[in-house]
Design a protein around this motif. Structure first.
Motif, PDB file in Angstrom:
ATOM      1  N   PHE A 199       0.789  -1.317   0.027  1.00 15.29           N
ATOM      2  CA  PHE A 199       0.075   0.031  -0.204  1.00 15.29           C
ATOM      3  C   PHE A 199       0.788   1.235  -0.061  1.00 15.29           C
ATOM      4  O   PHE A 199       1.193   1.914   1.045  1.00 15.29           O
ATOM      5  CB  PHE A 199      -1.140  -0.004   1.226  1.00 15.29           C
ATOM      6  CG  PHE A 199      -1.959   1.005   1.012  1.00 15.29           C
ATOM      7  CD1 PHE A 199      -1.853   1.973   2.109  1.00 15.29           C
ATOM      8  CD2 PHE A 199      -3.107   0.840   0.520  1.00 15.29           C
ATOM      9  CE1 PHE A 199      -3.130   2.925   2.145  1.00 15.29           C
ATOM     10  CE2 PHE A 199      -4.108   1.754   0.378  1.00 15.29           C
ATOM     11  CZ  PHE A 199      -3.951   2.794   0.995  1.00 15.29           C
ATOM     12  N   THR A 223      -0.905  -1.589  -4.969  1.00 18.12           N
ATOM     13  CA  THR A 223      -1.037  -0.483  -5.736  1.00 18.12           C
ATOM     14  C   THR A 223      -0.539  -0.632  -7.189  1.00 18.12           C
ATOM     15  O   THR A 223       0.192  -1.256  -7.431  1.00 18.12           O
ATOM     16  CB  THR A 223      -0.027   0.676  -5.003  1.00 18.12           C
ATOM     17  OG1 THR A 223      -0.083   0.680  -3.529  1.00 18.12           O
ATOM     18  CG2 THR A 223      -0.375   1.900  -5.625  1.00 18.12           C
ATOM     19  N   HIS A 225       0.039   1.591 -10.348  1.00 18.38           N
ATOM     20  CA  HIS A 225       0.362   2.874 -10.703  1.00 18.38           C
ATOM     21  C   HIS A 225       1.090   2.886 -12.098  1.00 18.38           C
ATOM     22  O   HIS A 225       1.383   1.862 -12.534  1.00 18.38           O
ATOM     23  CB  HIS A 225       1.562   3.259  -9.530  1.00 18.38           C
ATOM     24  CG  HIS A 225       2.861   2.402  -9.502  1.00 18.38           C
ATOM     25  ND1 HIS A 225       3.775   2.810 -10.262  1.00 18.38           N
ATOM     26  CD2 HIS A 225       3.099   1.450  -8.746  1.00 18.38           C
ATOM     27  CE1 HIS A 225       4.661   2.110 -10.021  1.00 18.38           C
ATOM     28  NE2 HIS A 225       4.346   1.086  -9.155  1.00 18.38           N
ATOM     29  N   ILE A 236      -0.666   7.036  -9.001  1.00 19.08           N
ATOM     30  CA  ILE A 236      -1.397   5.872  -8.566  1.00 19.08           C
ATOM     31  C   ILE A 236      -2.778   5.960  -9.152  1.00 19.08           C
ATOM     32  O   ILE A 236      -3.501   6.824  -9.479  1.00 19.08           O
ATOM     33  CB  ILE A 236      -1.567   5.971  -7.163  1.00 19.08           C
ATOM     34  CG1 ILE A 236      -0.104   5.557  -6.374  1.00 19.08           C
ATOM     35  CG2 ILE A 236      -2.746   4.799  -6.727  1.00 19.08           C
ATOM     36  CD1 ILE A 236       0.032   5.904  -5.000  1.00 19.08           C
ATOM     37  N   GLN A 239      -5.933   1.381  -5.529  1.00 15.76           N
ATOM     38  CA  GLN A 239      -5.149   0.669  -4.213  1.00 15.76           C
ATOM     39  C   GLN A 239      -6.197  -0.222  -3.683  1.00 15.76           C
ATOM     40  O   GLN A 239      -7.490  -0.011  -3.763  1.00 15.76           O
ATOM     41  CB  GLN A 239      -4.630   1.773  -3.264  1.00 15.76           C
ATOM     42  CG  GLN A 239      -3.513   2.509  -3.812  1.00 15.76           C
ATOM     43  CD  GLN A 239      -2.754   3.369  -2.821  1.00 15.76           C
ATOM     44  OE1 GLN A 239      -3.465   4.422  -2.632  1.00 15.76           O
ATOM     45  NE2 GLN A 239      -1.639   3.107  -2.413  1.00 15.76           N
ATOM     46  N   THR A 264      -6.565  -5.402  -7.746  1.00 13.20           N
ATOM     47  CA  THR A 264      -6.255  -4.042  -7.703  1.00 13.20           C
ATOM     48  C   THR A 264      -5.673  -3.751  -9.266  1.00 13.20           C
ATOM     49  O   THR A 264      -6.123  -3.009  -9.919  1.00 13.20           O
ATOM     50  CB  THR A 264      -5.128  -3.691  -6.921  1.00 13.20           C
ATOM     51  OG1 THR A 264      -5.272  -4.137  -5.465  1.00 13.20           O
ATOM     52  CG2 THR A 264      -4.648  -2.329  -6.987  1.00 13.20           C
TER      53      THR A 264
END
Ligand SMILES: Nc1nc2c(c(=O)[nH]1)N[C@@H](CN(C=O)c1ccc(C(=O)N[C@@H](CCC(=O)O)C(=O)O)cc1)CN2
Length: 288
Positions: A199, A223, A225, A236, A239, A264
């Motif tokens: 995270f 995450t 990104h 990002i 998440q 995610t």
């Protein structure tokens, strides 16, 4: 010439009165009917963001609409894209030795739950050759073990060839554990998504679950990104977190994290492929 009846316009520009009026007026003049519209004004940067999905009774030629929109876009200093809603994003998957995200994405595409096409898979290991074959997707093994900087550069040139030959729109690092060079990040700016197994901004680097265990956190996460030359620092997109407790070993955190990473990454790819994500400096605007 490609004709469609359903389109997605995505734009950002310096904020000022009249943007929505001007854009919707243009679409009306093109015979467009708005289906969904979302906008956001960023007061910090005085910037405006908008996503409109619209349809037209008669089929419209995409290039002609783009050409017609250009003067207004230039006048308002827009960054913009206009695409046919039905056009599928062509995705290259990069993977190393951990295949849970790769396998999850292949299943989602196979079952029609992700609006993308996967023309090819690249890996610096052989592990997933047969998985790729089972989905009839070409697998490119570009090893790097003990590679010199020159060999690493050559390997990245081979990845670029796969991208160009397959007209790739998006590169996804689905647990690809090699750091891309600054040149490669520039070449892939805004079109490469990585799944980091923490995270962020907590626990950057290669062993986040062990870092999390050592720190004694009660939540771990993942995450997705955009990739930049600053490791784990890219804008990002999405998440997700999962609760853990003191009784769990690092290995158990890794196991819990696999599912969090898959969910995610799939969401981030879906939103990118649906043209819902706009860059806002080091951040993103996501019209979910
Ligand atoms: N330019 C970038 N490249 C990559 C990024 C990024 O953000 N920018 N993310 C990584 C993925 N990643 C974490 O999410 C990560 C991968 C690998 C490492 C690392 O230290 N790798 C070692 C080699 C490890 C190995 O061979 O197994 C290294 O490259 O020296 C850190 C973070 C993907 N690429």
């Amino acid at each position: 010439m490609s004709s469609s009846t359903r389109f997605i316009l995505k734009l950002s520009c310096p904020d000022r009165p009249g943007i929505v009026h001007a854009v919707t007026g243009f679409l009306l003049a093109q015979g467009g009917n708005i289906l969904t519209s979302a906008q956001h004004g960023d007061g910090d940067h005085q910037r405006f963001f908008m996503r409109i999905e619209f349809e037209s009774a008669a089929a419209l030629d995409l290039e002609s609409v783009r050409h017609a929109f250009s003067p207004l876009a230039a006048q308002m200093q827009m960054n913009w894209t206009l695409v046919a809603s039905a056009a599928k994003t062509r995705v290259l998957l990069l993977v190393s030795k951990l295949g849970h995200c790769l396998n999850d994405l292949l299943f989602r595409v196979q079952t029609g739950h992700l609006p993308i096409e996967i023309p090819a898979i690249v890996s610096n290991h052989r592990e997933f050759y047969q998985l790729a074959a089972s989905h009839n997707i070409p697998f490119h093994h570009f090893p790097l073990l003990g590679a010199t900087p020159e060999q690493k550069a050559a390997q990245e040139r081979r990845i670029r060839e796969v991208i160009e030959e397959n007209r790739i729109d998006l590169v996804v690092l689905a647990r690809y554990m090699q750091i891309l060079s600054g040149e490669m990040c520039e070449y892939l700016s805004g079109r490469a998504i990585n799944i980091h197994h923490s995270f962020l901004p907590s626990f950057k680097g290669a062993r986040p679950y062990h870092q999390a265990h050592e720190r004694g956190v009660k939540l771990i996460g993942a995450t997705a990104h955009y990739v930049t030359s600053d490791l784990d620092e890219g804008p990002i997109i999405e998440q997700e977190v999962a609760r853990i407790d003191h009784s769990m070993t690092p290995e158990q955190l890794v196991a819990i994290g696999r599912d969090t990473e898959c969910v995610t990454l799939a969401r981030a790819i879906q939103w990118h492929a649906e043209h819902r994500v706009l860059m806002n400096g080091r951040r993103t605007v996501v019209f979910r």
